[in-house]
Design a protein around this motif. Structure first.
Motif, PDB file in Angstrom:
ATOM      1  N   VAL A  70       0.835  -1.197   0.000  1.00 55.16           N
ATOM      2  CA  VAL A  70       0.000   0.000   0.000  1.00 55.16           C
ATOM      3  C   VAL A  70       0.875   1.255   0.000  1.00 55.16           C
ATOM      4  CG1 VAL A  70      -1.710   1.330   1.299  1.00 55.16           C
ATOM      5  CG2 VAL A  70      -1.958  -1.154   1.092  1.00 55.16           C
ATOM      6  N   GLY A  71       1.880   1.273   0.852  1.00 53.48           N
ATOM      7  CA  GLY A  71       2.784   2.422   0.895  1.00 53.48           C
ATOM      8  C   GLY A  71       3.480   2.660  -0.428  1.00 53.48           C
ATOM      9  N   ARG A  72       3.940   1.572  -1.046  1.00 56.15           N
ATOM     10  CA  ARG A  72       4.642   1.699  -2.330  1.00 56.15           C
ATOM     11  C   ARG A  72       3.706   2.192  -3.430  1.00 56.15           C
ATOM     12  NH1 ARG A  72       9.654  -2.008  -1.919  1.00 56.15           N
ATOM     13  NH2 ARG A  72       9.914  -1.604  -4.136  1.00 56.15           N
ATOM     14  N   VAL A  73       2.470   1.725  -3.427  1.00 54.11           N
ATOM     15  CA  VAL A  73       1.502   2.172  -4.432  1.00 54.11           C
ATOM     16  C   VAL A  73       1.219   3.661  -4.253  1.00 54.11           C
ATOM     17  CG1 VAL A  73      -0.905   1.968  -5.205  1.00 54.11           C
ATOM     18  CG2 VAL A  73       0.474  -0.090  -4.855  1.00 54.11           C
ATOM     19  N   LEU A 125      -5.162   3.770  -9.838  1.00 53.78           N
ATOM     20  CA  LEU A 125      -4.497   3.140  -8.691  1.00 53.78           C
ATOM     21  C   LEU A 125      -5.342   3.094  -7.420  1.00 53.78           C
ATOM     22  CD1 LEU A 125      -0.729   4.158  -8.891  1.00 53.78           C
ATOM     23  CD2 LEU A 125      -1.769   1.934  -9.322  1.00 53.78           C
ATOM     24  N   PRO A 126      -6.025   4.159  -7.034  1.00 50.82           N
ATOM     25  CA  PRO A 126      -6.802   4.074  -5.792  1.00 50.82           C
ATOM     26  C   PRO A 126      -7.834   2.944  -5.797  1.00 50.82           C
ATOM     27  CG  PRO A 126      -6.539   6.358  -6.421  1.00 50.82           C
ATOM     28  CD  PRO A 126      -6.028   5.524  -7.577  1.00 50.82           C
ATOM     29  N   ASP A 127      -8.537   2.760  -6.903  1.00 47.93           N
ATOM     30  CA  ASP A 127      -9.527   1.685  -6.965  1.00 47.93           C
ATOM     31  C   ASP A 127      -8.865   0.309  -6.908  1.00 47.93           C
ATOM     32  OD1 ASP A 127     -11.659   3.439  -7.070  1.00 47.93           O
ATOM     33  OD2 ASP A 127     -11.789   3.388  -9.260  1.00 47.93           O
ATOM     34  N   LEU A 128      -7.734   0.161  -7.585  1.00 50.55           N
ATOM     35  CA  LEU A 128      -7.046  -1.130  -7.578  1.00 50.55           C
ATOM     36  C   LEU A 128      -6.551  -1.488  -6.181  1.00 50.55           C
ATOM     37  CD1 LEU A 128      -5.001  -0.811 -10.894  1.00 50.55           C
ATOM     38  CD2 LEU A 128      -6.867  -2.421 -10.449  1.00 50.55           C
ATOM     39  N   ILE A 129      -5.874  -0.554  -5.504  1.00 50.32           N
ATOM     40  CA  ILE A 129      -5.337  -0.871  -4.184  1.00 50.32           C
ATOM     41  C   ILE A 129      -6.460  -0.990  -3.162  1.00 50.32           C
ATOM     42  CG2 ILE A 129      -4.804   1.483  -3.413  1.00 50.32           C
ATOM     43  CD1 ILE A 129      -2.636  -1.685  -2.921  1.00 50.32           C
ATOM     44  N   ASP A 130      -7.530  -0.221  -3.332  1.00 48.67           N
ATOM     45  CA  ASP A 130      -8.669  -0.316  -2.427  1.00 48.67           C
ATOM     46  C   ASP A 130      -9.292  -1.711  -2.492  1.00 48.67           C
ATOM     47  OD1 ASP A 130     -10.389   1.170  -0.541  1.00 48.67           O
ATOM     48  OD2 ASP A 130     -11.952   0.788  -2.026  1.00 48.67           O
ATOM     49  N   ALA A 131      -9.447  -2.234  -3.693  1.00 46.18           N
ATOM     50  CA  ALA A 131     -10.021  -3.577  -3.855  1.00 46.18           C
ATOM     51  C   ALA A 131      -9.131  -4.632  -3.208  1.00 46.18           C
ATOM     52  CB  ALA A 131     -10.223  -3.881  -5.344  1.00 46.18           C
ATOM     53  N   ILE A 132      -7.821  -4.492  -3.367  1.00 47.42           N
ATOM     54  CA  ILE A 132      -6.891  -5.451  -2.767  1.00 47.42           C
ATOM     55  C   ILE A 132      -7.000  -5.402  -1.249  1.00 47.42           C
ATOM     56  CG2 ILE A 132      -4.438  -5.971  -2.397  1.00 47.42           C
ATOM     57  CD1 ILE A 132      -3.998  -4.952  -5.322  1.00 47.42           C
ATOM     58  N   ASN A 191      -5.651 -12.438  -7.678  1.00 49.13           N
ATOM     59  CA  ASN A 191      -6.182 -11.913  -8.937  1.00 49.13           C
ATOM     60  C   ASN A 191      -6.187 -10.389  -8.943  1.00 49.13           C
ATOM     61  OD1 ASN A 191      -6.615 -14.496  -9.932  1.00 49.13           O
ATOM     62  ND2 ASN A 191      -8.741 -14.557  -9.256  1.00 49.13           N
ATOM     63  N   LEU A 192      -6.515  -9.790  -7.824  1.00 48.07           N
ATOM     64  CA  LEU A 192      -6.512  -8.329  -7.722  1.00 48.07           C
ATOM     65  C   LEU A 192      -5.086  -7.781  -7.806  1.00 48.07           C
ATOM     66  CD1 LEU A 192      -9.180  -8.022  -4.909  1.00 48.07           C
ATOM     67  CD2 LEU A 192      -9.478  -7.374  -7.309  1.00 48.07           C
ATOM     68  N   VAL A 193      -4.148  -8.474  -7.188  1.00 47.61           N
ATOM     69  CA  VAL A 193      -2.738  -8.068  -7.276  1.00 47.61           C
ATOM     70  C   VAL A 193      -2.260  -8.186  -8.721  1.00 47.61           C
ATOM     71  CG1 VAL A 193      -0.380  -8.677  -6.575  1.00 47.61           C
ATOM     72  CG2 VAL A 193      -2.200  -8.553  -4.859  1.00 47.61           C
ATOM     73  N   ASP A 194      -2.669  -9.236  -9.411  1.00 46.16           N
ATOM     74  CA  ASP A 194      -2.303  -9.393 -10.819  1.00 46.16           C
ATOM     75  C   ASP A 194      -2.823  -8.227 -11.662  1.00 46.16           C
ATOM     76  OD1 ASP A 194      -1.053 -11.786 -10.181  1.00 46.16           O
ATOM     77  OD2 ASP A 194      -2.718 -13.034 -10.880  1.00 46.16           O
ATOM     78  N   ALA A 195      -4.035  -7.748 -11.360  1.00 48.52           N
ATOM     79  CA  ALA A 195      -4.591  -6.595 -12.088  1.00 48.52           C
ATOM     80  C   ALA A 195      -3.763  -5.342 -11.819  1.00 48.52           C
ATOM     81  CB  ALA A 195      -6.049  -6.374 -11.696  1.00 48.52           C
ATOM     82  N   LEU A 196      -3.262  -5.205 -10.600  1.00 50.75           N
ATOM     83  CA  LEU A 196      -2.395  -4.077 -10.269  1.00 50.75           C
ATOM     84  C   LEU A 196      -1.102  -4.146 -11.079  1.00 50.75           C
ATOM     85  CD1 LEU A 196      -1.782  -1.596  -8.433  1.00 50.75           C
ATOM     86  CD2 LEU A 196      -0.791  -3.238  -6.802  1.00 50.75           C
ATOM     87  N   VAL A 197      -0.483  -5.316 -11.132  1.00 48.38           N
ATOM     88  CA  VAL A 197       0.749  -5.492 -11.908  1.00 48.38           C
ATOM     89  C   VAL A 197       0.474  -5.213 -13.384  1.00 48.38           C
ATOM     90  CG1 VAL A 197       2.502  -7.155 -12.666  1.00 48.38           C
ATOM     91  CG2 VAL A 197       1.808  -7.073 -10.263  1.00 48.38           C
TER      92      VAL A 197
END
Length: 117
Positions: free
Chosen positions: A6-9, A39-46, A97-103
């Motif tokens: 989260v911090g890195r994102v 990014l906020p939506d992706l990390i929020d979902a994770i 799967n959510l982390v994969d979407a972030l990558v």
């Protein structure tokens, strides 16, 4: 490990937002805008999925990025996420799967920044 993610994102989001303002390339401006907006939506979902399985987290506050080479920064961050995926996901396919979407977002942006001038 998820706290560090989260911090890195957040650091990456801020660095790409600054680069979005600074670029003189319209294509890069658009690619960076789409990236940091998503990014906020992706990390929020994770985080929400992770917390649904485990406990609440306390994100780490990390120093800002001085991303002289933003493309390299994003590629390196994508590598870090992939290298730490299992420790972030703790065996959860849904979180994975959510982390994969972030990558995917990171790598797609790397491609756009390299190829779209």
């Amino acid at each position: 490990m998820i706290e560090e993610l989260v911090g890195r994102v957040f650091v990456t989001r801020d660095a790409t937002h600054r680069a979005h303002w600074a670029t003189s390339s319209f294509s890069q401006h658009m690619a960076l805008g789409a990236f940091y907006d998503g990014l906020p939506d992706l990390i929020d979902a994770i985080v929400e999925a992770y917390q649904g399985l485990h406990q609440k987290i306390t994100p780490q506050i990390l120093p800002g990025a001085d991303a002289d080479d933003l493309v390299e920064w994003l590629a390196t961050e994508a590598e870090w996420i992939e290298a730490n995926r299992e420790m972030i996901c703790l065996g959860s396919n849904a979180v994975g799967n959510l982390v994969d979407a972030l990558v995917d977002s990171y790598l797609s942006t790397v491609y756009k920044l390299r190829e779209l001038k």
